[in-house]
Write a protein that holds these residues in place. Structure first.
Motif, PDB file in Angstrom:
ATOM      1  N   SER A  48      32.925  13.159  37.221  1.00 41.03           N
ATOM      2  CA  SER A  48      32.633  14.412  38.298  1.00 41.03           C
ATOM      3  C   SER A  48      33.392  13.815  39.303  1.00 41.03           C
ATOM      4  CB  SER A  48      30.909  13.514  38.305  1.00 41.03           C
ATOM      5  OG  SER A  48      31.593  12.530  38.659  1.00 41.03           O
ATOM      6  N   ALA A  49      33.184  14.954  40.415  1.00 41.80           N
ATOM      7  CA  ALA A  49      34.234  15.014  41.366  1.00 41.80           C
ATOM      8  C   ALA A  49      34.458  14.101  42.209  1.00 41.80           C
ATOM      9  CB  ALA A  49      34.376  16.333  42.388  1.00 41.80           C
ATOM     10  N   GLY A  50      33.105  13.579  42.143  1.00 45.70           N
ATOM     11  CA  GLY A  50      33.563  12.015  42.983  1.00 45.70           C
ATOM     12  C   GLY A  50      32.429  11.376  42.931  1.00 45.70           C
ATOM     13  N   PRO A  51      31.771   9.442  42.317  1.00 48.94           N
ATOM     14  CA  PRO A  51      31.056   8.858  42.381  1.00 48.94           C
ATOM     15  C   PRO A  51      30.050   8.722  43.341  1.00 48.94           C
ATOM     16  CG  PRO A  51      32.759   7.382  42.228  1.00 48.94           C
ATOM     17  CD  PRO A  51      33.933   8.849  42.821  1.00 48.94           C
ATOM     18  N   ALA A  52      28.940   8.379  43.549  1.00 48.70           N
ATOM     19  CA  ALA A  52      28.089   8.848  44.939  1.00 48.70           C
ATOM     20  C   ALA A  52      28.180   7.425  45.234  1.00 48.70           C
ATOM     21  CB  ALA A  52      26.981   8.840  44.210  1.00 48.70           C
ATOM     22  N   LEU A  53      27.869   7.062  46.198  1.00 52.60           N
ATOM     23  CA  LEU A  53      27.731   5.540  47.023  1.00 52.60           C
ATOM     24  C   LEU A  53      26.863   4.436  46.099  1.00 52.60           C
ATOM     25  CD1 LEU A  53      28.266   6.332  50.323  1.00 52.60           C
ATOM     26  CD2 LEU A  53      29.745   5.594  49.140  1.00 52.60           C
ATOM     27  N   THR A  54      27.415   2.904  45.847  1.00 48.04           N
ATOM     28  CA  THR A  54      26.425   2.456  45.113  1.00 48.04           C
ATOM     29  C   THR A  54      25.528   1.761  46.031  1.00 48.04           C
ATOM     30  OG1 THR A  54      27.592   0.933  44.957  1.00 48.04           O
ATOM     31  CG2 THR A  54      27.394   2.793  43.084  1.00 48.04           C
ATOM     32  N   SER A  55      24.573   1.713  45.807  1.00 49.83           N
ATOM     33  CA  SER A  55      23.859   0.185  46.369  1.00 49.83           C
ATOM     34  C   SER A  55      24.155  -0.758  46.499  1.00 49.83           C
ATOM     35  CB  SER A  55      22.619   0.318  46.280  1.00 49.83           C
ATOM     36  OG  SER A  55      22.137   0.033  44.819  1.00 49.83           O
ATOM     37  N   GLY A  56      24.238  -1.422  47.783  1.00 49.82           N
ATOM     38  CA  GLY A  56      24.495  -2.786  47.155  1.00 49.82           C
ATOM     39  C   GLY A  56      24.565  -3.457  48.657  1.00 49.82           C
TER      40      GLY A  56
ATOM     41  N   ASP B  96      41.052   7.390  60.094  1.00 47.01           N
ATOM     42  CA  ASP B  96      41.004   8.660  60.828  1.00 47.01           C
ATOM     43  C   ASP B  96      42.299   9.518  60.268  1.00 47.01           C
ATOM     44  OD1 ASP B  96      39.289   8.026  62.494  1.00 47.01           O
ATOM     45  OD2 ASP B  96      40.598   7.150  63.669  1.00 47.01           O
ATOM     46  N   SER B  97      42.740   9.700  58.885  1.00 44.10           N
ATOM     47  CA  SER B  97      44.301   9.847  58.307  1.00 44.10           C
ATOM     48  C   SER B  97      43.313  11.389  58.192  1.00 44.10           C
ATOM     49  CB  SER B  97      44.484   9.482  57.153  1.00 44.10           C
ATOM     50  OG  SER B  97      43.589   9.622  56.324  1.00 44.10           O
ATOM     51  N   HIS B  98      42.596  12.150  58.412  1.00 42.59           N
ATOM     52  CA  HIS B  98      42.355  13.034  57.859  1.00 42.59           C
ATOM     53  C   HIS B  98      42.403  14.284  59.269  1.00 42.59           C
ATOM     54  CE1 HIS B  98      38.441  11.468  58.402  1.00 42.59           C
ATOM     55  NE2 HIS B  98      37.641  12.265  58.450  1.00 42.59           N
ATOM     56  N   PHE B  99      41.862  12.846  60.329  1.00 42.34           N
ATOM     57  CA  PHE B  99      41.680  13.854  61.893  1.00 42.34           C
ATOM     58  C   PHE B  99      42.701  13.738  62.938  1.00 42.34           C
ATOM     59  CE2 PHE B  99      37.113  12.157  60.845  1.00 42.34           C
ATOM     60  CZ  PHE B  99      36.338  13.365  60.215  1.00 42.34           C
TER      61      PHE B  99
ATOM     62  N   GLU C 225      37.910  13.472  51.730  1.00 43.31           N
ATOM     63  CA  GLU C 225      39.250  14.341  52.458  1.00 43.31           C
ATOM     64  C   GLU C 225      40.514  13.296  53.301  1.00 43.31           C
ATOM     65  OE1 GLU C 225      36.025  13.958  53.660  1.00 43.31           O
ATOM     66  OE2 GLU C 225      35.628  15.964  53.835  1.00 43.31           O
ATOM     67  N   GLN C 226      39.677  11.690  53.530  1.00 46.13           N
ATOM     68  CA  GLN C 226      40.752  10.441  53.072  1.00 46.13           C
ATOM     69  C   GLN C 226      41.375   9.962  51.423  1.00 46.13           C
ATOM     70  OE1 GLN C 226      37.851   7.352  53.733  1.00 46.13           O
ATOM     71  NE2 GLN C 226      38.392   7.793  56.300  1.00 46.13           N
ATOM     72  N   LEU C 227      40.375  10.832  50.464  1.00 49.40           N
ATOM     73  CA  LEU C 227      40.696  10.846  49.075  1.00 49.40           C
ATOM     74  C   LEU C 227      41.695  11.927  48.527  1.00 49.40           C
ATOM     75  CD1 LEU C 227      40.738   9.340  45.957  1.00 49.40           C
ATOM     76  CD2 LEU C 227      38.782  10.991  45.482  1.00 49.40           C
ATOM     77  N   ALA C 228      42.268  12.837  49.435  1.00 51.00           N
ATOM     78  CA  ALA C 228      42.105  13.817  48.965  1.00 51.00           C
ATOM     79  C   ALA C 228      43.774  13.976  49.550  1.00 51.00           C
ATOM     80  CB  ALA C 228      41.971  15.690  49.591  1.00 51.00           C
ATOM     81  N   LEU C 229      43.944  13.355  50.615  1.00 54.85           N
ATOM     82  CA  LEU C 229      45.465  13.297  51.439  1.00 54.85           C
ATOM     83  C   LEU C 229      45.903  11.929  50.744  1.00 54.85           C
ATOM     84  CD1 LEU C 229      44.296  12.761  55.730  1.00 54.85           C
ATOM     85  CD2 LEU C 229      45.563  14.830  54.212  1.00 54.85           C
ATOM     86  N   LEU C 230      45.323  11.265  50.759  1.00 54.68           N
ATOM     87  CA  LEU C 230      46.129   9.615  50.019  1.00 54.68           C
ATOM     88  C   LEU C 230      46.812  10.312  48.398  1.00 54.68           C
ATOM     89  CD1 LEU C 230      43.832   7.223  50.761  1.00 54.68           C
ATOM     90  CD2 LEU C 230      46.038   7.723  51.431  1.00 54.68           C
TER      91      LEU C 230
ATOM     92  N   GLY D  46      50.380  10.455  46.781  1.00 53.56           N
ATOM     93  CA  GLY D  46      51.003  10.126  46.210  1.00 53.56           C
ATOM     94  C   GLY D  46      50.769   8.583  45.948  1.00 53.56           C
ATOM     95  N   CYS D  47      49.482   8.190  46.433  1.00 54.64           N
ATOM     96  CA  CYS D  47      48.951   6.727  46.439  1.00 54.64           C
ATOM     97  C   CYS D  47      48.479   6.839  44.557  1.00 54.64           C
ATOM     98  CB  CYS D  47      47.726   6.536  47.299  1.00 54.64           C
ATOM     99  SG  CYS D  47      47.450   5.617  47.041  1.00 54.64           S
ATOM    100  N   HIS D  48      48.430   5.664  44.559  1.00 58.24           N
ATOM    101  CA  HIS D  48      48.014   4.630  42.606  1.00 58.24           C
ATOM    102  C   HIS D  48      46.439   4.687  43.042  1.00 58.24           C
ATOM    103  CE1 HIS D  48      48.237   4.525  39.313  1.00 58.24           C
ATOM    104  NE2 HIS D  48      48.172   2.916  39.639  1.00 58.24           N
ATOM    105  N   LEU D  49      46.375   3.803  43.766  1.00 58.47           N
ATOM    106  CA  LEU D  49      45.151   3.122  43.593  1.00 58.47           C
ATOM    107  C   LEU D  49      43.947   2.980  45.196  1.00 58.47           C
ATOM    108  CD1 LEU D  49      45.713   0.394  41.541  1.00 58.47           C
ATOM    109  CD2 LEU D  49      44.602   2.309  40.504  1.00 58.47           C
ATOM    110  N   VAL D  50      43.153   4.048  45.213  1.00 54.40           N
ATOM    111  CA  VAL D  50      41.968   3.422  46.481  1.00 54.40           C
ATOM    112  C   VAL D  50      40.480   2.007  45.717  1.00 54.40           C
ATOM    113  CG1 VAL D  50      43.094   5.599  46.635  1.00 54.40           C
ATOM    114  CG2 VAL D  50      40.911   5.055  45.765  1.00 54.40           C
ATOM    115  N   GLN D  51      40.449   1.332  47.723  1.00 54.46           N
ATOM    116  CA  GLN D  51      39.169   0.812  47.335  1.00 54.46           C
ATOM    117  C   GLN D  51      38.322   1.237  48.586  1.00 54.46           C
ATOM    118  OE1 GLN D  51      40.875  -2.812  46.989  1.00 54.46           O
ATOM    119  NE2 GLN D  51      39.411  -3.317  48.753  1.00 54.46           N
ATOM    120  N   GLY D  52      37.366   1.050  48.759  1.00 50.48           N
ATOM    121  CA  GLY D  52      36.495   1.509  49.590  1.00 50.48           C
ATOM    122  C   GLY D  52      34.923   1.912  49.218  1.00 50.48           C
ATOM    123  N   TYR D  53      34.215   2.310  50.055  1.00 51.60           N
ATOM    124  CA  TYR D  53      33.286   2.273  50.206  1.00 51.60           C
ATOM    125  C   TYR D  53      31.966   3.165  49.103  1.00 51.60           C
ATOM    126  CZ  TYR D  53      31.860  -1.631  52.851  1.00 51.60           C
ATOM    127  OH  TYR D  53      32.073  -2.960  53.711  1.00 51.60           O
TER     128      TYR D  53
END
Length: 623
Positions: A611-619, A537-540, A571-576, A580-587
């Motif tokens: 690209s601006a960001g990869p699409a979510l992958t199935s799995g 909820d960092s962007h809220f 939005e979460q990615l932009a805040l991080l 100054g965050c280096h790495l992220v992981q998530g869906y």
């Protein structure tokens, strides 16, 4: 009658019988000996008198006087002198004795207890016959018998006294041994064996009398912390004081026992639910007072589980297990309280058992698998690493995430086997990706606190790296913040030994546990992983965004890398990124995937244009 009493009575009877036969023998011997002595004495006197009688045989008065001299002996009844032809020449008779026969030398005994003695006179001039009483011999025998009886009575009394004293000592020794065998030396309460015996007896009585009964299972709260910090001596002193306080609550209907460690059992005869509640509250109240240990006061609470007879079980084993399950529920509810057993607890306990047994088979049957979630570098949006997440594909129950069974693995000790398998599988897969040309992807493997406390964890990591050939710099071990609470020199030495191997360390779920920032300066940590609760909820929520930004800023000042978990949108990615965050992981970048699918994803992204960001992958969408 007990076997011991039977043996004692048999011994006394045999002893009395033996003494009786000894007494009879002594009396017979004394009588015969006295009679033989009398016979020999009278015969000797008669022989000495015989020479005088031969010379005086023509003088009846002189013969009479000579015979009377022999009759002076107290045992002599009568004396008679006969000629060779059988004539009576002279006689002497003590008053009360019969007259000797004048017609024959065949003399009838004067009294029933008399003996007659025939002595031939010198020169075949006649025969002297003496009648004597054996009364003195009998009196002597009786006197000797009395002495024997008195001696044997004193001996028997002494033997009986010694026997009683020895029996008393034996009973005391047996009682001491029994108490030692049935009581706990530390607390003075009944030990586990005696407690179970008492419980079985109480259950039989409750069944026959159709009475209720309750079993309480109590475990001290935070005993291990006191034992570890203040020492085992303080822990023993604490248990002794707890035992003393519990004994103060004991009565004819309430029985306490120490089952082992800091676990105690309580039996309450005739108690229903209300009585059990009152006792549990009294126990908690008695234990709430401070205890003086090592010159300081400590407070100890207790978690109590209660099982009722007959509704919760009919035998000791079932009632104890269900009271134990209720006790664990009390611990989960915040400790220092009591809980009754319920069917829900039984279901969870059964589920726990089934999962544990199935998990053991899963290790043997190859039902475990590792899924890998991408870790993305924000600046380039390239997958530079993965986190290995354990999955259990059970043919009976379906697919489980590690969060569904890790707690059971921790409690059962299976975590060591699961951890070793996960570590080797992840390292082998990372090395295979590198060999296939995919590049050097770092792999993060979770390490539980229990694994870290294992004595061979450093050796396990060293041997796994050697076996798989993986570069140690590509292996990252994730530990939780609970390591700060359980921090000690031994753990610090192990962490340093792991980093000496070239392995990187990360603090997982940072900000949710017992954070102690001072330890970050001492522990050889390379990465902090911000918990997804601060990212979600960092962007809220400005507070969550501020906390995440503060963690990132602090880590950068300490030269520690940061990975944010749970990124699901731009939005979460932009805040991080701005923080100054280096790495992220998530869906947003990919869910946990099998090794083959992750490899295809990495190759696909590398072939595609940025690209601006990869699409979510199935799995698999299980975190």
């Amino acid at each position: 009658m007990s076997l011991r009493s039977h043996l004692v009575r048999t011994y006394v009877a045999l002893y009395a019988l033996a003494q009786f036969f000894v007494l009879i023998g002594v009396i017979s011997w004394a009588y015969l000996t006295a009679r033989a002595d009398l016979d020999a004495q009278l015969r000797a006197q008669a022989l000495r008198l015989g020479h005088q009688l031969v010379q005086l045989r023509n003088d009846p008065n002189a013969l009479q006087q000579s015979l009377a001299s022999l009759g002076v002996q107290p045992d002599v009844l009568a004396v008679a002198m006969y000629a060779m032809d059988g004539r009576l020449l002279a006689t002497y008779r003590r008053k009360g004795a019969a007259h000797p026969s004048s017609a024959t030398r065949i003399v009838v005994p004067i009294r029933a207890d008399a003996i007659n003695l025939h002595v031939a006179l010198p020169d075949r001039s006649g025969q002297l016959v003496v009648w004597a009483s054996t009364g003195s011999a009998a009196v002597h025998a009786v006197q000797l018998a009395l002495v024997c009886v008195l001696t044997m009575s004193l001996g028997f009394a002494l033997a009986w006294w010694l026997l009683r004293k020895q029996r008393a000592r034996l009973y005391q020794a047996e009682d001491s041994i029994r108490r030692a065998a049935e009581s706990d030396k530390l607390t003075g309460l009944a030990n586990r064996t005696a407690f179970l015996h008492t419980l079985d007896t109480a259950l039989r009585m409750a069944s026959s009398q159709r009475m209720p009964l309750s079993v309480l299972f109590m475990d001290l709260d935070n005993f291990k912390i006191i034992n570890d910090t203040l020492g085992h001596g303080a822990g023993d002193a604490l248990l002794r004081e707890v035992g003393r306080r519990l004994r103060a609550l004991s009565d004819e209907h309430t029985h306490f026992g120490r089952l082992g460690g800091d676990e105690f059992g309580i039996i309450v005869r005739g108690a229903g639910k209300d009585d059990s509640v009152r006792l549990a509250e009294r126990i908690l109240q008695h234990l709430s007072a401070p205890i003086d240990l090592v010159e300081q006061q400590v407070y100890v609470g207790a978690s109590i589980g209660i099982a009722l007879y007959p509704q919760d079980g009919h035998d000791a084993s079932t009632l104890l297990k269900r009271a134990d399950a209720a006790m664990y529920q009390a611990k989960e509810n915040g400790r220092n309280n009591y809980q009754f057993f319920s069917t829900d607890l039984h279901f969870r306990a059964l589920q726990h058992f089934v999962i544990e047994m199935s998990l053991r088979r899963a290790l043997e049957n190859g039902e475990l698998a590792l899924y890998y979630q991408p870790q993305v570098e924000i600046s380039t949006r390239r997958i530079v690493g993965v986190e290995a997440l354990l999955r259990w594909k059970s043919p009976e129950f379906g697919t489980f995430a590690s969060s569904d069974f890790i707690a059971i693995a921790e409690q059962s000790g299976l975590i060591h086997q699961l951890g070793a398998w996960s570590l080797e599988t992840a390292c082998r897969q990372a090395r295979a990706w590198e060999s296939s040309g995919l590049g050097a992807l770092s792999v993060a493997v979770n390490l539980s606190v229990r694994q870290l406390h294992s004595s061979d964890i450093v050796r396990l990591v060293r041997e796994t790296l050697a076996k798989t050939g993986l570069d140690p710099r590509l292996l990252e071990l994730e530990i939780t913040e609970t390591i700060f609470v359980k921090h000690n020199n031994e753990v610090m030495d192990k962490l340093k030994a792991l980093t000496d191997l070239g392995v990187r360390l990360a603090i997982d779920d940072f900000g949710t546990g017992y954070s102690s920032l001072s330890y970050l300066r001492r522990l050889p940590v390379h990465r902090l992983k911000i918990d997804k609760s601060f990212v979600r909820d960092s962007h809220f929520t400005p507070d969550d965004a501020a906390i995440a930004a503060a963690i990132i800023a602090m880590a950068r000042k300490l030269d520690i890398e940061v990975t944010a978990e749970g990124v699901e949108n731009e939005e979460q990615l932009a805040l991080l990124r701005d923080a100054g965050c280096h790495l992220v992981q998530g869906y947003y970048f990919g869910s946990p995937l099998p090794a083959e699918e992750l490899e295809r994803l990495v190759r696909q992204l590398r072939r595609s244009e940025p690209s601006a960001g990869p699409a979510l992958t199935s799995g698999d969408t299980t975190p």
